[in-house]
Design an enzyme around this catalytic site. Structure first.
Site, PDB file in Angstrom:
ATOM      1  N   LYS A  51       0.844  -1.199   0.000  1.00 18.61           N
ATOM      2  CA  LYS A  51       0.000   0.000   0.000  1.00 18.61           C
ATOM      3  C   LYS A  51       0.879   1.248   0.000  1.00 18.61           C
ATOM      4  O   LYS A  51       2.076   1.188   0.303  1.00 18.61           O
ATOM      5  CB  LYS A  51      -0.928  -0.011   1.209  1.00 18.61           C
ATOM      6  CG  LYS A  51      -0.239  -0.018   2.563  1.00 18.61           C
ATOM      7  CD  LYS A  51      -1.260  -0.132   3.685  1.00 18.61           C
ATOM      8  CE  LYS A  51      -0.567  -0.143   5.045  1.00 18.61           C
ATOM      9  NZ  LYS A  51      -1.535  -0.235   6.154  1.00 18.61           N
ATOM     10  N   TYR A  88      14.619  31.038   7.982  1.00 19.75           N
ATOM     11  CA  TYR A  88      13.444  31.715   8.524  1.00 19.75           C
ATOM     12  C   TYR A  88      13.479  31.766  10.049  1.00 19.75           C
ATOM     13  O   TYR A  88      13.868  30.799  10.713  1.00 19.75           O
ATOM     14  CB  TYR A  88      12.162  31.003   8.077  1.00 19.75           C
ATOM     15  CG  TYR A  88      11.818  31.193   6.616  1.00 19.75           C
ATOM     16  CD1 TYR A  88      11.495  32.455   6.114  1.00 19.75           C
ATOM     17  CD2 TYR A  88      11.800  30.105   5.748  1.00 19.75           C
ATOM     18  CE1 TYR A  88      11.177  32.623   4.768  1.00 19.75           C
ATOM     19  CE2 TYR A  88      11.480  30.259   4.415  1.00 19.75           C
ATOM     20  CZ  TYR A  88      11.169  31.520   3.918  1.00 19.75           C
ATOM     21  OH  TYR A  88      10.855  31.686   2.600  1.00 19.75           O
TER      22      TYR A  88
END
Length: 629
Positions: A41, A262
């Site tokens: 999956k 940042y």
């Protein structure tokens, strides 16, 4: 220093040999009666479901596990024929996808089971189901106290086959006491079932290596097969299958006291060098690795400094003596313990599953076996599936793909326009082709001087589109040409212009669809004799593949000295025979086939020439044969 072999901003390497090694290690824990299901999956946890599935099946996987019907459908589109089980609960609107792709499905809802059974009945199919019991994880599944009643109700549904019963451990790696309680609940249920299904599965990788679920006969192998050591498990020699790499794109100096990134979350404690790597959280490198992640560069561990940006990260180059632009940096995987997924996520309390699934969103995957690269896959994490696109977008993709393959925009446009557009624009959306095309033409002497009797018998298979079809006969090529693009016309004949267009000079002796003998009605419309062939029962056959038989009788001029048979539709497998009186001394045969094989098989016997292709070969429209006498 790692030598750069792949020239990308970033890329993901998948080591299939490491995956095979991990599988064999895990298989060594299996009991003699146990087989395994490979969990693929989420595109095999980011590793590529198609490639992982292929290796798993080669190593003995009897099942593949996916999360939803679309993942199973994609495996089918990629050519996978192995049994596939959908592990998560499904929706009613996904039932057709489940049945049309022969997927087994987890059933833990009576309402869904009834809908699945009803639809399976209409398709004359039996849906394979695995029933899930909730033994304490309290996610999906039927509570153990209600399961026996649920099982019995499902067993009464004629179009559902109960192939398996399963459950899921909540904490197999670190809570053995609760795991044993789950086991006891599971086996107590199994002991009280009216019959035992083929597969009983409870183990995942964690449970397997911790000695749980020894009485089950199917084990679901997942995260550990991809080389991830799960905290709390036995430490076994698993190798990371995925390695995420990038390059050093810029080197800069920073002075003591200056900050990076940042919000100025990292400040230099001394003058030093730092580097820019051209990837960020948009590439799947988790934002939570800000100021705590590490990368492996020039055989040294370098710390991530500052906040992870969308497209860049910064690393401290202090440990490296001579860094250079283009040096390869390993972000995940590889030989260093520090860059293993389980160790990276431990720095921020993350999850290895999540990191693997999200890594390399903008990176190509390169597959390696025994140290050699064997192929690569595109940037997209999903293979091309036509259903994802509108018709107009598909047209653009097809034309662009042809041009790319031929390395010529002009030739690509020509091929698309002249050969393919006819199918996409002028035909019905449901393009049906003829199969097993057999056309027999017999010329014999006639009482009409200067003419042969011409008897033709046409047989072919095709999906029926209407509750009728037309046979068109005209004495003008211009008139007959109007009928070449009509999807409801199955036979066309050009009559000698010395004859009247009527039922005496052109006769449809027999028109059949399967065993139905059709009724014929004649109409003279705009210079053409239309013979409509129909039957009330044809409506029931629309959309189904049927066998057509059309037999005609007419006259053909001896002075023509040639007779042509045209293939007017996409056809697979052609057999055309021309029988003629022995008084005709010589007959030449000139085939003009456009398709896989331009040179069909030509056989000659006394009074007959037969032109044929192999049954599987495609013949394009406006192919045919000219018999010259």
């Amino acid at each position: 220093m790692l030598r750069r072999k792949i020239f990308e901003r970033s890329w993901v390497e998948i080591d299939l040999s490491a995956f095979r090694t991990n599988l064999n290690i895990l298989k060594s824990f299996l009991e003699p009666q146990q087989q395994f299901m490979m969990i693929v999956k989420a595109d095999a946890y980011g590793h590529g479901a198609r490639e992982i599935s292929k290796i798993a099946c080669e190593e003995g996987a009897v099942y593949l596990g996916v999360a939803n019907p679309e993942e199973g459908r994609l495996l089918r589109l990629q050519g996978c024929q192995a049994p596939v089980l959908i592990l998560s609960p499904c929706l009613k609107n996904e039932i057709n996808t489940i049945l049309d792709n022969d997927l087994a499905v987890n059933v833990s809802s009576l309402d869904f089971a009834r809908a699945l059974n009803k639809t399976a009945k209409t398709k004359n199919k039996q849906a394979v189901v695995h029933l899930k019991v909730d033994t304490g994880m309290h996610r999906s599944g039927i509570l153990d106290s209600e399961f026996i009643d649920f099982f019995n109700k499902i067993a009464k549904m004629d179009n559902l086959l109960i192939e398996g019963v399963f459950t899921h451990f909540a904490s197999a790696e670190n809570d053995p006491e609760f795991s044993k309680q789950q086991e006891e609940r599971f086996w107590n249920i199994i002991d009280n079932l009216p019959f035992t299904p083929t597969y009983l599965h409870i183990d995942n990788s964690n449970a397997l290596v911790n000695g749980l679920g020894k009485h089950s006969n199917l084990v679901r192998l997942g995260i550990m097969a991809y080389g991830i050591q799960v905290p709390g498990n036995k430490d076994i020699a698993l190798q990371p299958v995925m390695t995420f790499k990038t390059i050093l794109s810029q080197i800069k100096h920073i002075a003591k006291g200056e900050s990076v990134g940042y919000n100025r979350s990292w400040t230099a404690k001394k003058d030093c060098l730092y580097g820019i790597l051209p990837i960020g959280y948009a590439d799947g490198y988790d934002f939570m690795l800000s100021n705590c992640g590490v990368v492996f560069l020039d055989n040294k561990i370098c710390n991530v400094i500052g906040r992870i940006s969308m497209d860049m990260i910064c690393v401290d180059l202090s440990p490296i003596e001579h860094p250079a632009i283009g040096d390869v940096a390993i972000l995940l995987g590889g030989s260093a313990l520090e860059t293993r997924a389980e160790n990276l996520v431990s720095k921020y309390g993350g999850n290895s599953y999540e990191l693997l699934c999200q890594v390399g969103r903008r990176a190509k995957r390169y597959y390696f076996q025994n140290g050699k690269m064997i192929y690569s896959t595109p940037l997209s994490r999903r293979d091309f599936v036509p259903d994802d696109f509108s018709d107009s977008k598909l047209n653009q993709i097809i034309e662009s793909a042809i041009a790319q393959r031929l390395q010529s925009i002009e030739i690509g446009e020509l091929i698309y326009r002249e050969m393919l557009r006819d199918f996409f624009y002028y035909k019905d959306k449901d393009i049906h082709y003829r199969h097993n095309f057999q056309h027999q033409v017999i010329f014999s002497h006639s009482l009409n001087a200067g003419y042969f009797n011409a008897t033709t018998t046409l047989n072919f298979d095709k999906v029926l589109s209407n509750d009728y079809f037309l046979v068109a006969c005209a004495s003008s090529d211009e008139v007959l040409r109007r009928y070449f693009k009509r999807s409801d016309v199955e036979y066309r004949w050009l009559m000698d212009d010395s004859f009247e267009l009527d039922s005496k000079n052109f006769i449809v002796c027999l028109a059949k669809v399967d065993d139905l003998i059709l009724q014929t009605t004649l109409h003279y419309i705009n210079g053409c004799l239309e013979i409509r062939c129909s039957h009330p029962e044809l409506k029931k056959k629309i959309g189904k593949r049927v066998h057509f038989t059309i037999n005609t009788l007419t006259l053909y001029p001896c002075s023509s000295h040639q007779f042509s048979v045209f293939i007017t539709e996409l056809t697979r497998g052609v057999d055309i025979s021309f029988r003629f009186p022995l008084t005709i001394n010589t007959v030449d045969c000139v085939p003009f086939f456009s398709g896989q094989d331009k040179d069909p098989i030509i056989q000659r016997n006394n009074g007959e020439i037969r032109v044929s292709s192999k049954p599987e070969e495609w013949i394009f429209p406006i192919s045919g044969v000219v018999f010259a006498y």
